[in-house]
Design a protein around this motif. Sequence first.
Motif, PDB file in Angstrom:
ATOM      1  N   TYR A  57      46.933  55.300  44.988  1.00 50.05           N
ATOM      2  CA  TYR A  57      45.717  54.512  45.203  1.00 50.05           C
ATOM      3  C   TYR A  57      46.049  53.036  45.411  1.00 50.05           C
ATOM      4  CZ  TYR A  57      46.092  53.426  40.166  1.00 50.05           C
ATOM      5  OH  TYR A  57      46.518  53.030  38.936  1.00 50.05           O
ATOM      6  N   MET A  58      45.102  52.334  46.041  1.00 48.59           N
ATOM      7  CA  MET A  58      45.278  50.922  46.364  1.00 48.59           C
ATOM      8  C   MET A  58      44.485  50.052  45.399  1.00 48.59           C
ATOM      9  SD  MET A  58      45.057  50.816  50.530  1.00 48.59           S
ATOM     10  CE  MET A  58      43.376  51.465  50.510  1.00 48.59           C
ATOM     11  N   MET A  80      48.352  46.041  45.888  1.00 50.03           N
ATOM     12  CA  MET A  80      49.225  46.972  45.188  1.00 50.03           C
ATOM     13  C   MET A  80      48.939  48.392  45.642  1.00 50.03           C
ATOM     14  SD  MET A  80      48.725  45.401  41.338  1.00 50.03           S
ATOM     15  CE  MET A  80      49.662  46.767  40.606  1.00 50.03           C
ATOM     16  N   VAL A  81      49.992  49.186  45.689  1.00 46.19           N
ATOM     17  CA  VAL A  81      49.877  50.627  45.923  1.00 46.19           C
ATOM     18  C   VAL A  81      50.514  51.319  44.729  1.00 46.19           C
ATOM     19  CG1 VAL A  81      50.470  52.573  47.388  1.00 46.19           C
ATOM     20  CG2 VAL A  81      49.914  50.368  48.426  1.00 46.19           C
ATOM     21  N   VAL A  82      49.713  52.043  43.966  1.00 46.87           N
ATOM     22  CA  VAL A  82      50.166  52.675  42.732  1.00 46.87           C
ATOM     23  C   VAL A  82      50.330  54.176  42.988  1.00 46.87           C
ATOM     24  CG1 VAL A  82      49.659  53.036  40.287  1.00 46.87           C
ATOM     25  CG2 VAL A  82      48.887  50.949  41.425  1.00 46.87           C
ATOM     26  N   GLU A  83      51.403  54.730  42.465  1.00 48.01           N
ATOM     27  CA  GLU A  83      51.675  56.165  42.630  1.00 48.01           C
ATOM     28  C   GLU A  83      52.066  56.750  41.276  1.00 48.01           C
ATOM     29  OE1 GLU A  83      54.566  59.152  45.250  1.00 48.01           O
ATOM     30  OE2 GLU A  83      54.421  56.996  45.719  1.00 48.01           O
ATOM     31  N   GLN A  84      51.436  57.850  40.917  1.00 49.22           N
ATOM     32  CA  GLN A  84      51.752  58.507  39.656  1.00 49.22           C
ATOM     33  C   GLN A  84      51.534  60.007  39.786  1.00 49.22           C
ATOM     34  OE1 GLN A  84      48.565  56.327  37.526  1.00 49.22           O
ATOM     35  NE2 GLN A  84      47.830  58.345  36.837  1.00 49.22           N
ATOM     36  N   GLU A  85      52.144  60.747  38.893  1.00 45.59           N
ATOM     37  CA  GLU A  85      52.017  62.198  38.925  1.00 45.59           C
ATOM     38  C   GLU A  85      50.596  62.619  38.561  1.00 45.59           C
ATOM     39  OE1 GLU A  85      54.927  63.925  36.415  1.00 45.59           O
ATOM     40  OE2 GLU A  85      56.636  63.248  37.633  1.00 45.59           O
ATOM     41  N   GLY A 132      41.440  52.101  43.923  1.00 46.73           N
ATOM     42  CA  GLY A 132      41.334  51.717  42.523  1.00 46.73           C
ATOM     43  C   GLY A 132      41.623  52.820  41.543  1.00 46.73           C
ATOM     44  N   GLY A 133      41.988  54.005  42.024  1.00 50.58           N
ATOM     45  CA  GLY A 133      42.279  55.122  41.138  1.00 50.58           C
ATOM     46  C   GLY A 133      41.047  55.723  40.502  1.00 50.58           C
ATOM     47  N   SER A 134      39.862  55.426  41.040  1.00 51.72           N
ATOM     48  CA  SER A 134      38.605  55.905  40.452  1.00 51.72           C
ATOM     49  C   SER A 134      37.655  56.363  41.545  1.00 51.72           C
ATOM     50  CB  SER A 134      37.959  54.787  39.618  1.00 51.72           C
ATOM     51  OG  SER A 134      36.678  55.159  39.180  1.00 51.72           O
ATOM     52  N   GLY A 135      36.985  57.473  41.292  1.00 51.26           N
ATOM     53  CA  GLY A 135      36.030  57.986  42.268  1.00 51.26           C
ATOM     54  C   GLY A 135      34.827  57.089  42.428  1.00 51.26           C
ATOM     55  N   TRP A 136      34.374  56.432  41.339  1.00 49.46           N
ATOM     56  CA  TRP A 136      33.180  55.598  41.448  1.00 49.46           C
ATOM     57  C   TRP A 136      33.469  54.336  42.249  1.00 49.46           C
ATOM     58  CZ3 TRP A 136      32.193  50.602  40.170  1.00 49.46           C
ATOM     59  CH2 TRP A 136      33.077  49.944  39.309  1.00 49.46           C
ATOM     60  N   THR A 163      36.901  45.212  38.288  1.00 51.80           N
ATOM     61  CA  THR A 163      37.520  46.443  37.795  1.00 51.80           C
ATOM     62  C   THR A 163      38.944  46.589  38.307  1.00 51.80           C
ATOM     63  OG1 THR A 163      35.338  47.507  37.746  1.00 51.80           O
ATOM     64  CG2 THR A 163      37.265  48.939  37.622  1.00 51.80           C
ATOM     65  N   MET A 164      39.156  46.305  39.596  1.00 53.47           N
ATOM     66  CA  MET A 164      40.498  46.399  40.157  1.00 53.47           C
ATOM     67  C   MET A 164      41.433  45.374  39.529  1.00 53.47           C
ATOM     68  SD  MET A 164      40.141  47.195  44.219  1.00 53.47           S
ATOM     69  CE  MET A 164      39.492  48.757  44.830  1.00 53.47           C
ATOM     70  N   ASN A 165      40.943  44.144  39.326  1.00 55.11           N
ATOM     71  CA  ASN A 165      41.785  43.117  38.704  1.00 55.11           C
ATOM     72  C   ASN A 165      42.139  43.487  37.267  1.00 55.11           C
ATOM     73  OD1 ASN A 165      42.132  40.298  40.306  1.00 55.11           O
ATOM     74  ND2 ASN A 165      40.295  41.359  41.003  1.00 55.11           N
ATOM     75  N   SER A 166      41.183  44.072  36.543  1.00 56.21           N
ATOM     76  CA  SER A 166      41.464  44.492  35.171  1.00 56.21           C
ATOM     77  C   SER A 166      42.507  45.595  35.133  1.00 56.21           C
ATOM     78  CB  SER A 166      40.170  44.961  34.496  1.00 56.21           C
ATOM     79  OG  SER A 166      39.212  43.918  34.431  1.00 56.21           O
ATOM     80  N   ARG A 167      42.392  46.532  36.063  1.00 59.02           N
ATOM     81  CA  ARG A 167      43.369  47.618  36.151  1.00 59.02           C
ATOM     82  C   ARG A 167      44.751  47.070  36.507  1.00 59.02           C
ATOM     83  NH1 ARG A 167      45.613  51.942  34.214  1.00 59.02           N
ATOM     84  NH2 ARG A 167      46.464  53.375  35.777  1.00 59.02           N
TER      85      ARG A 167
END
Length: 237
Positions: free
Chosen positions: A61-62, A95-100, A115-119, A183-187
Amino acid sequence: MQNKRPFLQRLLIIYIAFFGALVAGLALEFLPGFSQGYADGDEISMDLAKNWGSGTPRLIYMLENIRVKEGPQTSIELPTAPDMKIGTKIRNIGMVVEQEAPGASIVGLAFRSLGGSGWIYASVMLTLVAYLTIVVLMFLIINSVRRSIREERTLGKRNIWYLRAIGGLAIVTELTDSIVDWTMNSRAAELLAGSEYTVDTAFHLSYSTIIIGILIIFAAEVFAIGRNLSEEQKLTI
């Protein structure tokens, strides 16, 4: 009606000028980011499909436009001016975050690509629809004013609701964008904790957009009052 015709013509000019400024603003501010986001999203979707096909699903996710309060500073030496140095500071990063993500579905991974979130994904899509709705409503208002001038009649009552909707959507979209950015900045602050980057997690809001939305709603109410007074005058006569 002859006295009203110049007023309607001036109103048409104002609407067209506002519509042109709105479209230009959206084109200059939204389209470059949209094209870059589309390219990044296409790359992420290819990676998601590749990982899914290999049997090792991963969440990618971005996090876009992350505000940085403190970060690495570098200096640049110019070959053409050896006695001059230019210092650079990083204020925004992407940022581009990748996790299992074992057991996750491909649809679920796609809807979490922002943002790694559906909402967050849903909020961004709804904001895009809101911007398109504002453009459509402005077109309807301009078309209504043109018909009113051609047919020499007063403006339709729908324009009041169109203006209210535009003002309300402007306020809602700004609040939504600010919440998504926060939310993205907090993450990002959580992910970058302990690194050389210090993320700005304050809640930022563009008050100019909020004020514009309130002014549009105010103009709609003034127009509604004027229309009611005109109808009452007709009944009195």
